[in-house]
Scaffold this active site. Structure first.
Site, PDB file in Angstrom:
ATOM      1  N   GLN A  40       3.572 -57.905  57.375  1.00 55.78           N
ATOM      2  CA  GLN A  40       2.469 -58.862  57.501  1.00 55.78           C
ATOM      3  C   GLN A  40       2.942 -60.312  57.570  1.00 55.78           C
ATOM      4  OE1 GLN A  40       0.278 -56.622  54.187  1.00 55.78           O
ATOM      5  NE2 GLN A  40      -1.403 -57.388  55.417  1.00 55.78           N
ATOM      6  N   HIS A  60       3.219 -52.246  70.182  1.00 54.27           N
ATOM      7  CA  HIS A  60       3.890 -52.449  71.463  1.00 54.27           C
ATOM      8  C   HIS A  60       3.570 -51.367  72.475  1.00 54.27           C
ATOM      9  CE1 HIS A  60       7.190 -54.890  69.208  1.00 54.27           C
ATOM     10  NE2 HIS A  60       6.102 -55.591  69.435  1.00 54.27           N
ATOM     11  N   ASP A  72       4.965 -59.357  65.458  1.00 55.31           N
ATOM     12  CA  ASP A  72       6.266 -59.732  66.034  1.00 55.31           C
ATOM     13  C   ASP A  72       6.813 -61.011  65.395  1.00 55.31           C
ATOM     14  OD1 ASP A  72       5.940 -57.589  67.654  1.00 55.31           O
ATOM     15  OD2 ASP A  72       5.913 -58.698  69.555  1.00 55.31           O
ATOM     16  N   HIS A 142       5.818 -50.751  52.125  1.00 55.13           N
ATOM     17  CA  HIS A 142       4.460 -51.257  52.306  1.00 55.13           C
ATOM     18  C   HIS A 142       4.058 -50.995  53.765  1.00 55.13           C
ATOM     19  CE1 HIS A 142       1.432 -54.314  50.572  1.00 55.13           C
ATOM     20  NE2 HIS A 142       0.930 -53.927  51.738  1.00 55.13           N
ATOM     21  N   ASN A 186       3.402 -48.763  48.283  1.00 53.80           N
ATOM     22  CA  ASN A 186       2.117 -49.443  48.203  1.00 53.80           C
ATOM     23  C   ASN A 186       1.018 -48.573  48.794  1.00 53.80           C
ATOM     24  OD1 ASN A 186       0.471 -52.000  47.878  1.00 53.80           O
ATOM     25  ND2 ASN A 186       0.132 -51.557  50.050  1.00 53.80           N
ATOM     26  N   GLU A 187      -0.039 -48.373  48.044  1.00 56.04           N
ATOM     27  CA  GLU A 187      -1.256 -47.718  48.527  1.00 56.04           C
ATOM     28  C   GLU A 187      -1.009 -46.504  49.421  1.00 56.04           C
ATOM     29  OE1 GLU A 187      -4.017 -50.351  50.366  1.00 56.04           O
ATOM     30  OE2 GLU A 187      -4.189 -51.645  48.626  1.00 56.04           O
ATOM     31  N   GLU A 398      -2.605 -56.438  43.321  1.00 63.32           N
ATOM     32  CA  GLU A 398      -3.312 -57.149  44.388  1.00 63.32           C
ATOM     33  C   GLU A 398      -4.761 -57.356  43.990  1.00 63.32           C
ATOM     34  OE1 GLU A 398      -3.269 -55.613  48.434  1.00 63.32           O
ATOM     35  OE2 GLU A 398      -1.160 -55.049  48.208  1.00 63.32           O
TER      36      GLU A 398
HETATM   37  C1  NOJ Z   1      -4.102 -53.858  50.595  1.00 67.43           C
HETATM   38  C2  NOJ Z   1      -2.793 -53.863  51.301  1.00 67.43           C
HETATM   39  O1  NOJ Z   1      -1.776 -53.545  50.407  1.00 67.43           O
HETATM   40  C3  NOJ Z   1      -2.494 -55.161  52.002  1.00 67.43           C
HETATM   41  O2  NOJ Z   1      -1.417 -54.938  52.864  1.00 67.43           O
HETATM   42  C4  NOJ Z   1      -3.726 -55.636  52.735  1.00 67.43           C
HETATM   43  O3  NOJ Z   1      -3.476 -56.745  53.537  1.00 67.43           O
HETATM   44  C5  NOJ Z   1      -4.776 -55.951  51.707  1.00 67.43           C
HETATM   45  N1  NOJ Z   1      -5.099 -54.747  50.987  1.00 67.43           N
HETATM   46  C6  NOJ Z   1      -6.068 -56.497  52.290  1.00 67.43           C
HETATM   47  O4  NOJ Z   1      -6.643 -55.582  53.131  1.00 67.43           O
END
Ligand code: NOJ
Length: 498
Positions: A40, A60, A72, A142, A186-187, A398
């Site tokens: 990100q 892409h 990118d 992530h 992550n998630e 988060e």
């Molecule tokens: C959770 C994710 O871990 C993160 O990458 C994302 O940008 C945020 N939520 C917001 O949607």
């Protein structure tokens, strides 16, 4: 009970979930942070020897995505990491959470080749933060899988747990002397459920079977990494390892919806957390039975939720040092009505468990129907976690406000942060050991499906400018007051909350 706990306790005995009006102080040990993730923010997608990952491939090569914003260049943190550190310092952060790009560190995906450039980049970032007295909190994964591993089946291939374990060992070896808090993954819901329902990378139609394989193998991957740390690195480095679970607060729409809401929590969070955090381990029992019965009715000879062997249950059980919670919002849950069209998972409903999600009319809105604001939900959820697992420590990995209007004077974000942080103060006063808060996000970045049109940043980033200039929003000024004074400033610049 220390003075903070006492002060809040006296307000709490009224028994209400409402906010307090007194400006309380956060304990000295509480850590304020902000978070980002490699794909990100980094950009530099093909710099040096970095390998391709699943998001590079999606943006892409998939015609449906090729005209959309991609990562990118993103915030160009690959080049601008010094400015990122400066921002973390301006905010007065104790901790900064970022993720490693697996394909930047291991261009082949496998641990046979470690990129010198990747090593240099993350060493610079880690050392630069530490020089400013900011602790790095590092996520190993992530959402950005090396494409080469995806081509071998990715998270649906059981061998991923060995590939991930090797990668984790490399990261612990290279950075473990300085990184004391790790998040393995992550998630998992974020890439298993959406990745295998053709919403996000790897963009595969696998909702019926593959998403559950991904579910199982992320658990095993996490567990192997945790055990490697525990056995090989903890004795030397004394750090902590967990994963970051997305878990919003879900409450029943009516008293009749209580049972289905419990099932929903097992489906949303329990699939990824119960095997790790519960005392007995294994899949959440009600969901396990539900999935077994449903699979049988559908004619499958075994459950689509792949069973965990006794050995796997033991491997996964207890592999945590704290609970990493990504929390943004609350939703009400109700059973879908006969014939009703069920909303898309995971934002609006679930065909699998036959539920719809909705918002309580009393909750404030953000302009996005799936993102209502209910700060009290966070405290309720912290209680739920405490009662369900008895976790020793929770870090909010988060929490943040999504703005479609990207202006600098982000009053709504300030209010959101203040109100959620206040619920954390209250939860601490209740006796729940919440030790950290990581705001999502340090700066605007590539939101997976929203591109650069949606902002979560304390800093605005000008994506039209080659320099990716970062400018503090009002929320950045507010947060730096909070971190420096360790209190919430209900009176911040004319905002009349109380
Ligand atoms: C959770 C994710 O871990 C993160 O990458 C994302 O940008 C945020 N939520 C917001 O949607």
């Amino acid at each position: 009970m220390d003075s903070v706990r006492l002060a809040v306790f006296s307000i709490l005995i009224s028994g209400s979930w409402c906010s307090v009006t007194k400006d309380l102080k956060f304990p000295e040990w509480f850590k304020f942070g902000a978070a980002t993730a490699a794909y990100q923010v980094e950009g530099g997608w093909n710099s040096s020897d970095k390998g391709e990952n699943t998001w590079d491939r999606l943006f892409h090569s998939n015609p449906e995505f090729s005209s959309q914003d991609n990562g990118d260049v993103a915030c160009d943190s690959y080049h601008l990491w010094r400015r990122d550190i400066e921002m973390a310092e301006e905010l007065g952060l104790d901790i900064y959470r970022f993720s490693l790009s697996w394909a930047r560190l291991l261009p082949n995906g496998f641990a046979n080749k470690i990129s010198e450039d990747g090593k240099r980049y993350y060493n610079n970032l880690i050392d630069g933060l530490l020089e400013k007295g900011i602790e790095p909190v590092v996520t190993l994964y992530h959402f950005d899988l090396p494409q080469i591993l995806q081509d071998l089946g990715g998270w649906a291939n059981p061998l991923i747990s060995d590939w991930f374990a090797d990668y984790a060992r490399v990261a612990f070896t290279l950075f473990g002397d300085r990184v004391k808090t790790w998040l393995t993954i992550n998630e998992p819901l974020g890439f298993c459920d959406t990745g295998y329902s053709k919403q996000q990378a790897p963009y595969i139609d696998g909702e019926v079977i593959a998403k559950y394989l991904c579910n199982k193998y992320t658990l095993i991957s996490h567990a192997k990494a945790w055990r490697i740390y525990d056995e090989e690195f903890r004795p030397r480095y004394h750090g902590k390892v967990s994963l970051a679970t997305i878990f919003n607060w879900y409450e029943p729409a009516t008293p009749e919806d209580k049972e289905i809401t419990d099932l929903m929590r097992e489906y949303w969070e329990g699939r990824f957390a119960y095997p790790i955090f519960s005392k007995e381990g294994g899949w959440p029992p009600t969901l396990e039975k539900f999935m077994a019965d449903k699979s049988k009715q559908e004619g499958y000879s075994r459950s689509r939720l792949p069973p965990l062997t006794a050995e796997e249950i033991e491997l996964i059980r207890g592999t945590y040092d704290f609970y990493g919670l990504n929390h943004y919002l609350s939703r009400r849950i109700r059973k879908a009505r006969p014939g009703e069209k069920i909303g898309t998972w995971p934002l609006y409903g679930s065909d699998e468990i036959n539920i719809q999600m909705e918002s309580d009319p009393s909750w404030e809105t953000t302009g996005l129907d799936w993102f209502p604001i209910n700060p009290a939900g966070l405290r309720k959820q912290l209680h739920w976690l405490n009662q369900t697992y008895g976790v020793n420590e929770v870090m909010i990995t988060e929490n943040g406000y999504l703005d479609l209007d990207k202006h600098l004077d982000d009053t709504a974000r300030i209010k959101y942060m203040r109100d959620y942080l206040e619920q954390i103060q209250l939860a601490i006063a209740d006796g729940i050991n919440v030790t950290a808060y990581m705001a999502w996000s340090l700066m605007d970045n590539l939101e997976w499906l929203g591109g650069y049109g949606a902002s979560f940043g304390l800093y605005q980033v000008d994506f039209t400018d080659d320099n990716r200039t970062r400018t503090p929003r009002e929320s950045a000024r507010y947060y730096s007051r909070v971190t420096r004074t360790r209190s919430l400033h209900h009176d911040h610049e004319g905002l009349n909350y109380v």
